[in-house]
Design a protein around this motif. Structure first.
Motif, PDB file in Angstrom:
ATOM      1  N   ASP A   1       0.844  -1.193   0.000  1.00  0.00           N
ATOM      2  CA  ASP A   1       0.000   0.000   0.000  1.00  0.00           C
ATOM      3  C   ASP A   1       0.880   1.244   0.000  1.00  0.00           C
ATOM      4  N   VAL A   2       0.856   1.986  -1.092  1.00  0.00           N
ATOM      5  CA  VAL A   2       1.666   3.189  -1.229  1.00  0.00           C
ATOM      6  C   VAL A   2       0.875   4.439  -0.834  1.00  0.00           C
ATOM      7  N   GLY A   3      -0.429   4.343  -0.803  1.00  0.00           N
ATOM      8  CA  GLY A   3      -1.272   5.507  -0.544  1.00  0.00           C
ATOM      9  C   GLY A   3      -1.237   5.965   0.895  1.00  0.00           C
ATOM     10  N   ILE A   4      -1.576   7.232   1.084  1.00  0.00           N
ATOM     11  CA  ILE A   4      -1.746   7.756   2.440  1.00  0.00           C
ATOM     12  C   ILE A   4      -2.802   8.857   2.405  1.00  0.00           C
TER      13      ILE A   4
ATOM     14  N   GLY B   1      -4.589   4.051   4.048  1.00  0.00           N
ATOM     15  CA  GLY B   1      -3.987   3.950   2.730  1.00  0.00           C
ATOM     16  C   GLY B   1      -4.997   3.721   1.633  1.00  0.00           C
ATOM     17  N   ASP B   2      -4.491   3.263   0.498  1.00  0.00           N
ATOM     18  CA  ASP B   2      -5.322   2.932  -0.656  1.00  0.00           C
ATOM     19  C   ASP B   2      -5.933   1.538  -0.512  1.00  0.00           C
ATOM     20  N   VAL B   3      -5.521   0.810   0.520  1.00  0.00           N
ATOM     21  CA  VAL B   3      -6.009  -0.546   0.766  1.00  0.00           C
ATOM     22  C   VAL B   3      -6.900  -0.527   2.008  1.00  0.00           C
ATOM     23  N   ASP B   4      -8.004  -1.247   1.947  1.00  0.00           N
ATOM     24  CA  ASP B   4      -8.861  -1.444   3.113  1.00  0.00           C
ATOM     25  C   ASP B   4      -8.171  -2.503   3.976  1.00  0.00           C
ATOM     26  N   TYR B   5      -7.212  -2.049   4.766  1.00  0.00           N
ATOM     27  CA  TYR B   5      -6.309  -2.929   5.505  1.00  0.00           C
ATOM     28  C   TYR B   5      -7.048  -3.995   6.309  1.00  0.00           C
ATOM     29  N   GLU B   6      -8.020  -3.594   7.088  1.00  0.00           N
ATOM     30  CA  GLU B   6      -8.734  -4.545   7.955  1.00  0.00           C
ATOM     31  C   GLU B   6      -9.425  -5.644   7.148  1.00  0.00           C
TER      32      GLU B   6
ATOM     33  N   ALA C   1       1.196 -11.196   2.936  1.00  0.00           N
ATOM     34  CA  ALA C   1       1.917 -10.084   3.556  1.00  0.00           C
ATOM     35  C   ALA C   1       1.290  -8.789   3.063  1.00  0.00           C
ATOM     36  N   ILE C   2       1.355  -7.760   3.921  1.00  0.00           N
ATOM     37  CA  ILE C   2       0.789  -6.458   3.580  1.00  0.00           C
ATOM     38  C   ILE C   2       1.583  -5.380   4.304  1.00  0.00           C
ATOM     39  N   THR C   3       1.757  -4.237   3.649  1.00  0.00           N
ATOM     40  CA  THR C   3       2.437  -3.117   4.302  1.00  0.00           C
ATOM     41  C   THR C   3       1.395  -2.253   5.009  1.00  0.00           C
ATOM     42  N   PRO C   4       1.710  -1.782   6.202  1.00  0.00           N
ATOM     43  CA  PRO C   4       0.766  -0.934   6.942  1.00  0.00           C
ATOM     44  C   PRO C   4       0.862   0.522   6.498  1.00  0.00           C
ATOM     45  N   VAL C   5      -0.170   1.271   6.807  1.00  0.00           N
ATOM     46  CA  VAL C   5      -0.158   2.730   6.653  1.00  0.00           C
ATOM     47  C   VAL C   5      -0.700   3.300   7.951  1.00  0.00           C
ATOM     48  N   PRO C   6       0.082   4.128   8.625  1.00  0.00           N
ATOM     49  CA  PRO C   6       1.451   4.551   8.306  1.00  0.00           C
ATOM     50  C   PRO C   6       2.475   3.504   8.735  1.00  0.00           C
TER      51      PRO C   6
ATOM     52  N   GLY D   1       6.301   4.558   3.525  1.00  0.00           N
ATOM     53  CA  GLY D   1       6.793   5.914   3.811  1.00  0.00           C
ATOM     54  C   GLY D   1       8.211   5.966   4.348  1.00  0.00           C
ATOM     55  N   PRO D   2       8.525   5.223   5.410  1.00  0.00           N
ATOM     56  CA  PRO D   2       9.898   5.236   5.918  1.00  0.00           C
ATOM     57  C   PRO D   2      10.918   4.715   4.895  1.00  0.00           C
ATOM     58  N   MET D   3      10.492   3.791   4.040  1.00  0.00           N
ATOM     59  CA  MET D   3      11.411   3.282   3.007  1.00  0.00           C
ATOM     60  C   MET D   3      11.669   4.331   1.936  1.00  0.00           C
TER      61      MET D   3
END
Length: 165
Positions: free
Chosen positions: A112-115, A124-129, A137-142, A146-148
Motif C-alpha cells: 500500500d503506497v497511498g496515504i 492507505g489505498d487498501v482497506d487494511y482490515e 503479507a501487507i504493508t501498513p499505513v502509516p 513511507g519510511p522506506m
C-alpha cells in the motif's frame, strides 16, 4: 543531483534499464519485497496507478526484476480481474481504502503506497482490515512504504556524494 530520481534524464535511464538514481518510493517497495523474501522473478505483479512518480517507475522496476507486470489505471475495464491473478499488488491509485478483500486472491502480497487523512486517522489505498486476513503479507499505513521512501532518498544522497568525490 536529482536524488529523487525524477528528472527526465534519470527517468530515461531507468526506462533504458540503466538507472542512476531510481525514484525513491518504487525503490523502497522493491527493497521491502526483497527483504521479506518475496520472489519477484516469474511472479505476476499488478500496479494500480500510472503516475510518473510511483506507478510507471514501479512497473519498470518490477519488470527489471523479472516480474510480469500489468499496469492498471482509471480506464482499466476490470481491475478486479487483473488483481485476482496477481501474486503481488502494489496500490498507488490515490483512492482511500480502494482495494478490498474481493480484489485479491488468497496468499497475495499487497503493498500500500497511498496515504490519506480520514476521520479515524491515517489510512492507505487498501482497506487494511478487510484485506489483512487474506493476503500473505501487507504493508501498513502509516509505517510501511513511507519510511522506506525516506531511506531510499538517503541512499541516493549518499550515492550522489560518492559520485561527486
Amino acid at each position: 543531483k536529482d536524488v529523487d530520481g525524477l528528472h527526465p534524464e534519470n527517468v530515461g535511464l531507468l526506462f533504458l534499464g540503466e538507472p542512476r538514481f531510481s525514484p525513491c518510493t518504487p525503490s523502497g517497495v522493491i527493497e521491502i519485497l526483497k527483504h521479506y523474501g518475496v520472489a519477484l522473478a516469474g511472479s505476476r505483479a499488478v500496479v494500480l496507478g500510472r503516475s510518473e512518480i510511483v506507478g510507471r517507475p514501479m512497473a519498470q522496476l518490477l519488470s527489471m526484476n523479472d516480474a510480469t507486470v500489468t499496469l492498471c489505471h482509471s480506464r482499466t475495464r476490470s481491475i478486479q480481474e487483473e488483481t485476482l491473478r496477481a501474486d503481488i499488488v502494489v496500490v498507488a491509485i490515490g483512492k482511500e481504502r480502494f482495494l478490498k478483500a474481493e480484489h485479491i486472491r488468497q496468499g497475495a502480497v499487497v503493498v500500500d503506497v497511498g496515504i490519506h487523512r480520514s476521520e479515524t486517522g491515517l489510512c492507505g489505498d487498501v482497506d487494511y482490515e478487510a484485506v489483512v486476513g487474506k493476503c500473505r503479507a501487507i504493508t501498513p499505513v502509516p509505517g510501511g512504504v513511507g519510511p522506506m521512501t525516506i531511506a531510499m532518498l538517503m541512499a541516493n544522497t549518499i550515492k550522489a556524494c560518492k559520485q561527486a568525490v
